[in-house]
Motif scaffolding. Structure first.
Motif, PDB file in Angstrom:
ATOM      1  N   ALA A 157       0.825  -1.217   0.000  1.00 51.11           N
ATOM      2  CA  ALA A 157       0.000   0.000   0.000  1.00 51.11           C
ATOM      3  C   ALA A 157       0.853   1.258   0.000  1.00 51.11           C
ATOM      4  CB  ALA A 157      -0.936  -0.006   1.210  1.00 51.11           C
ATOM      5  N   ARG A 158       2.065   1.180   0.525  1.00 50.03           N
ATOM      6  CA  ARG A 158       2.985   2.327   0.560  1.00 50.03           C
ATOM      7  C   ARG A 158       3.943   2.328  -0.630  1.00 50.03           C
ATOM      8  NH1 ARG A 158       3.743   4.619   5.873  1.00 50.03           N
ATOM      9  NH2 ARG A 158       2.279   3.730   7.372  1.00 50.03           N
ATOM     10  N   ASN A 159       3.809   1.345  -1.502  1.00 49.71           N
ATOM     11  CA  ASN A 159       4.692   1.202  -2.674  1.00 49.71           C
ATOM     12  C   ASN A 159       6.159   1.061  -2.261  1.00 49.71           C
ATOM     13  OD1 ASN A 159       5.071   0.920  -5.458  1.00 49.71           O
ATOM     14  ND2 ASN A 159       5.566   3.088  -5.711  1.00 49.71           N
ATOM     15  N   VAL A 160       6.377   0.372  -1.153  1.00 44.49           N
ATOM     16  CA  VAL A 160       7.738   0.096  -0.681  1.00 44.49           C
ATOM     17  C   VAL A 160       8.185  -1.253  -1.253  1.00 44.49           C
ATOM     18  CG1 VAL A 160       9.212  -0.309   1.319  1.00 44.49           C
ATOM     19  CG2 VAL A 160       7.391   1.417   1.427  1.00 44.49           C
ATOM     20  N   LYS A 161       9.371  -1.260  -1.877  1.00 41.79           N
ATOM     21  CA  LYS A 161       9.892  -2.460  -2.513  1.00 41.79           C
ATOM     22  C   LYS A 161      10.878  -3.170  -1.583  1.00 41.79           C
ATOM     23  CE  LYS A 161       7.750  -1.147  -6.260  1.00 41.79           C
ATOM     24  NZ  LYS A 161       6.497  -1.800  -6.699  1.00 41.79           N
ATOM     25  N   LEU A 162      11.086  -4.456  -1.842  1.00 44.19           N
ATOM     26  CA  LEU A 162      12.037  -5.263  -1.072  1.00 44.19           C
ATOM     27  C   LEU A 162      13.196  -5.690  -1.947  1.00 44.19           C
ATOM     28  CD1 LEU A 162       9.578  -7.541   0.954  1.00 44.19           C
ATOM     29  CD2 LEU A 162      10.964  -5.640   1.842  1.00 44.19           C
ATOM     30  N   LEU A 163      14.412  -5.468  -1.456  1.00 44.34           N
ATOM     31  CA  LEU A 163      15.638  -5.862  -2.148  1.00 44.34           C
ATOM     32  C   LEU A 163      16.311  -6.981  -1.373  1.00 44.34           C
ATOM     33  CD1 LEU A 163      18.089  -5.529  -4.101  1.00 44.34           C
ATOM     34  CD2 LEU A 163      18.891  -3.701  -2.569  1.00 44.34           C
ATOM     35  N   VAL A 164      16.576  -8.094  -2.047  1.00 42.73           N
ATOM     36  CA  VAL A 164      17.256  -9.240  -1.437  1.00 42.73           C
ATOM     37  C   VAL A 164      18.746  -9.127  -1.714  1.00 42.73           C
ATOM     38  CG1 VAL A 164      17.479 -11.738  -1.389  1.00 42.73           C
ATOM     39  CG2 VAL A 164      15.234 -10.686  -1.719  1.00 42.73           C
ATOM     40  N   GLU A 165      19.555  -9.191  -0.666  1.00 41.20           N
ATOM     41  CA  GLU A 165      21.010  -9.116  -0.805  1.00 41.20           C
ATOM     42  C   GLU A 165      21.640 -10.505  -0.828  1.00 41.20           C
ATOM     43  OE1 GLU A 165      23.121  -5.213   0.825  1.00 41.20           O
ATOM     44  OE2 GLU A 165      22.455  -6.553   2.401  1.00 41.20           O
ATOM     45  N   ASN A 166      22.721 -10.621  -1.608  1.00 43.30           N
ATOM     46  CA  ASN A 166      23.608 -11.794  -1.562  1.00 43.30           C
ATOM     47  C   ASN A 166      22.866 -13.108  -1.772  1.00 43.30           C
ATOM     48  OD1 ASN A 166      25.763 -10.007  -0.936  1.00 43.30           O
ATOM     49  ND2 ASN A 166      25.149 -10.069   1.224  1.00 43.30           N
ATOM     50  N   LEU A 167      22.024 -13.148  -2.741  1.00 45.17           N
ATOM     51  CA  LEU A 167      21.301 -14.376  -3.072  1.00 45.17           C
ATOM     52  C   LEU A 167      22.276 -15.403  -3.641  1.00 45.17           C
ATOM     53  CD1 LEU A 167      18.299 -15.393  -3.238  1.00 45.17           C
ATOM     54  CD2 LEU A 167      18.396 -14.758  -5.654  1.00 45.17           C
ATOM     55  N   ASP A 168      22.288 -16.627  -3.082  1.00 47.08           N
ATOM     56  CA  ASP A 168      23.285 -17.595  -3.537  1.00 47.08           C
ATOM     57  C   ASP A 168      22.734 -18.998  -3.823  1.00 47.08           C
ATOM     58  OD1 ASP A 168      22.853 -18.546  -1.011  1.00 47.08           O
ATOM     59  OD2 ASP A 168      24.787 -17.916  -0.202  1.00 47.08           O
ATOM     60  N   SER A 169      21.404 -19.165  -3.888  1.00 42.60           N
ATOM     61  CA  SER A 169      20.862 -20.485  -4.216  1.00 42.60           C
ATOM     62  C   SER A 169      19.447 -20.353  -4.764  1.00 42.60           C
ATOM     63  CB  SER A 169      20.849 -21.388  -2.984  1.00 42.60           C
ATOM     64  OG  SER A 169      19.849 -20.987  -2.066  1.00 42.60           O
ATOM     65  N   ARG A 170      19.034 -21.369  -5.496  1.00 43.08           N
ATOM     66  CA  ARG A 170      17.675 -21.383  -6.034  1.00 43.08           C
ATOM     67  C   ARG A 170      16.651 -21.483  -4.911  1.00 43.08           C
ATOM     68  NH1 ARG A 170      14.563 -21.778 -10.249  1.00 43.08           N
ATOM     69  NH2 ARG A 170      12.662 -23.063 -10.209  1.00 43.08           N
ATOM     70  N   GLU A 171      16.978 -22.232  -3.877  1.00 38.18           N
ATOM     71  CA  GLU A 171      16.055 -22.369  -2.752  1.00 38.18           C
ATOM     72  C   GLU A 171      15.755 -21.009  -2.127  1.00 38.18           C
ATOM     73  OE1 GLU A 171      17.707 -26.041  -3.902  1.00 38.18           O
ATOM     74  OE2 GLU A 171      18.758 -24.232  -3.196  1.00 38.18           O
ATOM     75  N   GLU A 172      16.779 -20.208  -1.939  1.00 39.60           N
ATOM     76  CA  GLU A 172      16.566 -18.866  -1.399  1.00 39.60           C
ATOM     77  C   GLU A 172      15.715 -18.031  -2.342  1.00 39.60           C
ATOM     78  OE1 GLU A 172      20.247 -16.991  -0.553  1.00 39.60           O
ATOM     79  OE2 GLU A 172      20.462 -17.917   1.418  1.00 39.60           O
ATOM     80  N   LEU A 173      15.997 -18.123  -3.639  1.00 37.71           N
ATOM     81  CA  LEU A 173      15.244 -17.352  -4.627  1.00 37.71           C
ATOM     82  C   LEU A 173      13.748 -17.676  -4.539  1.00 37.71           C
ATOM     83  CD1 LEU A 173      15.004 -15.508  -7.114  1.00 37.71           C
ATOM     84  CD2 LEU A 173      15.555 -17.504  -8.532  1.00 37.71           C
ATOM     85  N   VAL A 174      13.428 -18.966  -4.499  1.00 36.50           N
ATOM     86  CA  VAL A 174      12.027 -19.371  -4.443  1.00 36.50           C
ATOM     87  C   VAL A 174      11.368 -18.861  -3.169  1.00 36.50           C
ATOM     88  CG1 VAL A 174      10.491 -21.366  -4.260  1.00 36.50           C
ATOM     89  CG2 VAL A 174      12.372 -21.385  -5.916  1.00 36.50           C
ATOM     90  N   ARG A 175      12.085 -18.917  -2.056  1.00 39.16           N
ATOM     91  CA  ARG A 175      11.518 -18.472  -0.777  1.00 39.16           C
ATOM     92  C   ARG A 175      11.244 -16.980  -0.791  1.00 39.16           C
ATOM     93  NH1 ARG A 175      13.992 -19.860   5.233  1.00 39.16           N
ATOM     94  NH2 ARG A 175      12.309 -18.891   6.446  1.00 39.16           N
ATOM     95  N   TYR A 176      12.183 -16.209  -1.316  1.00 35.18           N
ATOM     96  CA  TYR A 176      11.978 -14.762  -1.368  1.00 35.18           C
ATOM     97  C   TYR A 176      10.888 -14.385  -2.366  1.00 35.18           C
ATOM     98  CZ  TYR A 176      16.067 -13.674   1.529  1.00 35.18           C
ATOM     99  OH  TYR A 176      16.948 -13.538   2.563  1.00 35.18           O
ATOM    100  N   GLN A 177      10.802 -15.111  -3.477  1.00 34.71           N
ATOM    101  CA  GLN A 177       9.738 -14.842  -4.439  1.00 34.71           C
ATOM    102  C   GLN A 177       8.364 -15.061  -3.808  1.00 34.71           C
ATOM    103  OE1 GLN A 177      11.066 -17.442  -7.635  1.00 34.71           O
ATOM    104  NE2 GLN A 177      11.538 -15.667  -8.932  1.00 34.71           N
ATOM    105  N   ALA A 178       8.273 -16.097  -2.968  1.00 36.60           N
ATOM    106  CA  ALA A 178       7.005 -16.367  -2.281  1.00 36.60           C
ATOM    107  C   ALA A 178       6.635 -15.237  -1.329  1.00 36.60           C
ATOM    108  CB  ALA A 178       7.099 -17.699  -1.528  1.00 36.60           C
ATOM    109  N   MET A 179       7.638 -14.517  -0.828  1.00 37.73           N
ATOM    110  CA  MET A 179       7.393 -13.384   0.059  1.00 37.73           C
ATOM    111  C   MET A 179       6.966 -12.135  -0.721  1.00 37.73           C
ATOM    112  SD  MET A 179      10.670 -13.725   2.631  1.00 37.73           S
ATOM    113  CE  MET A 179      10.382 -12.077   3.286  1.00 37.73           C
ATOM    114  N   GLY A 180       7.129 -12.173  -2.037  1.00 37.34           N
ATOM    115  CA  GLY A 180       6.767 -11.021  -2.855  1.00 37.34           C
ATOM    116  C   GLY A 180       7.869  -9.995  -3.003  1.00 37.34           C
ATOM    117  N   CYS A 181       9.139 -10.410  -2.870  1.00 36.10           N
ATOM    118  CA  CYS A 181      10.258  -9.470  -3.009  1.00 36.10           C
ATOM    119  C   CYS A 181      10.352  -8.965  -4.452  1.00 36.10           C
ATOM    120  CB  CYS A 181      11.557 -10.137  -2.596  1.00 36.10           C
ATOM    121  SG  CYS A 181      11.604 -10.553  -0.834  1.00 36.10           S
TER     122      CYS A 181
END
Length: 400
Positions: A157-181
């Motif tokens: 609602a505030r148009n605030v975006k999320l930035l993921v730092e130091n992503l190093d695996s597909r598992e992490e990518l999928v988890r953060y995508q599920a969070m809506g990053c």
């Protein structure tokens, strides 16, 4: 005149940032030095990084339309005139801040009012959630557990975006995508690109720089005076031309000369550009070579003046840039390939072609005659142009 300190190689790294669909939408700037000089001033290091990333790579369109993420030191944020442009293409980080206080909040308000997006680490966000949410555009996550669900639900609602730092695996990518990053960077997606500048001497005309900066802040700014000062600091001359002819400031058509470039950029952008480049110590010039180049430039202008078909300012630029490679310690071919000069000037410099080339040849031949003459040369019109050029150069440089 004492020379400036010689700087060693300097590098920046651009870390690609992708969106949730794996598109390369931004780059994060990281900078450092290849020396062991721990005393290097943070302001100078930041200035050199911004010079490379914003005023060189950005103006050459290497970054395209992607956003540049930059963490700036608090000392830099305290001086809004130094904030790089264009603001819509930049997101500014405050990773060096340790405490959320009234001063920091005021700085963030000012930055956002100027059109920049603000990148906030979660450790600062948590210190004062309500105050920082109102001043955050991008929040940096280092762990999926950094923010609770209730806070995450408030962000869209505030148009605030999320930035993921130091992503190093597909598992992490999928988890953060599920969070809506929204943004992701790390070696799993792409490795950074390193861009290094070659070491070179810095023979800066410090007096010219000081006078120029002073002129930028005078109450009644004289753009003709600024032009006179800029031509005495060759690297600034080139940088201003590049900036004014960049895609952001120049919308096509004829390339602009220095007079027009100063008007296009305006006082605020000139201050920003000149202060940044001065802090970066990127104004190499030899006073002796500069005197020779200015004399040639003034003589070319004098020779062109009687001919209505010749632009006297183009003639001045041709004469000055015929020695710009020596002034900047750059390869001439490489320099001309990247300079936003008109084709008649380029042809004159490369091939001594066209009317401007003829003027340049005439000037160079007379310089050789002056160099070889054992007696005084006859006071003909050509030599009068040369003597007048000497006087103009002397008057200009004495103003420093």
């Amino acid at each position: 005149m004492p020379e400036q300190k010689d700087h060693g190689p300097f590098s920046i790294a651009l870390h690609p940032i992708h969106d949730a669909s794996h598109h390369h939408v931004a780059d994060r700037l990281v900078y450092g030095r290849h020396t062991d000089d721990e005393a290097d001033d943070i302001m100078a290091a930041t200035a050199r990084a911004l010079t490379s990333a914003v005023y060189e790579l950005g103006d050459s369109d290497l970054l395209g339309n992607r956003t540049l993420f930059i963490d700036l030191p608090l000392e830099w944020l305290e001086r809004p005139e130094l904030l790089p442009t264009p603001a819509p293409r930049l997101a500014l980080g405050i990773a060096e801040a340790h405490t959320v206080d009234a001063e920091l909040l005021e700085r963030l308000d000012d930055i956002r009012e100027r059109g920049y997006r603000v990148i906030v680490p979660t450790r600062l966000l948590k210190q004062d959630l309500e105050a920082m949410l109102d001043r955050s555009d991008i929040i940096v996550l280092s762990s999926p557990r950094d923010l609770d669900d209730k806070t995450l639900e408030r962000l869209p609602a505030r148009n605030v975006k999320l930035l993921v730092e130091n992503l190093d695996s597909r598992e992490e990518l999928v988890r953060y995508q599920a969070m809506g990053c929204d943004y992701y960077h790390g070696h799993y997606l792409a490795k950074p690109s390193f861009i290094a500048s070659a070491p070179r001497g810095r023979h800066g005309n410090r007096a010219a720089q000081i006078r120029l900066i002073r002129a930028l802040y005078e109450d009644n700014n004289d753009f003709n005076r600024l032009h006179e000062l800029v031509v005495q600091v060759p690297h600034l001359h080139v940088a201003i031309l590049r900036r004014a002819n960049s895609s952001y400031f120049h919308r096509g058509g004829k390339e602009v000369d220095l007079h027009r470039a100063v008007q296009i950029l305006g006082l605020i952008e000139l201050r920003r550009l000149i202060l940044t480049l001065t802090l970066a110590s990127l104004q190499p010039s030899s006073r002796i070579v500069l005197r020779m180049a200015l004399t040639r430039a003034f003589m070319c202008r004098n020779l062109a003046a009687p001919f209505p078909a010749l632009d006297s300012e183009d003639a001045f630029t041709t004469g000055l840039f015929s020695m710009m490679d020596a002034l900047l310690e750059e390869d001439r071919h490489t320099l001309l390939e990247h300079l936003p000069l008109g084709q008649p000037i380029i042809d004159a410099l490369k091939y001594r072609a066209g009317p401007l080339g003829a003027v340049l040849i005439l000037c160079e031949n007379h310089e050789q005659q002056v160099k070889e003459a054992s007696d005084d040369l006859p006071p003909d019109q050509l030599h009068s142009c040369y003597m007048n050029a000497l006087e103009s150069t002397k008057a200009l440089m004495n103003n420093l």
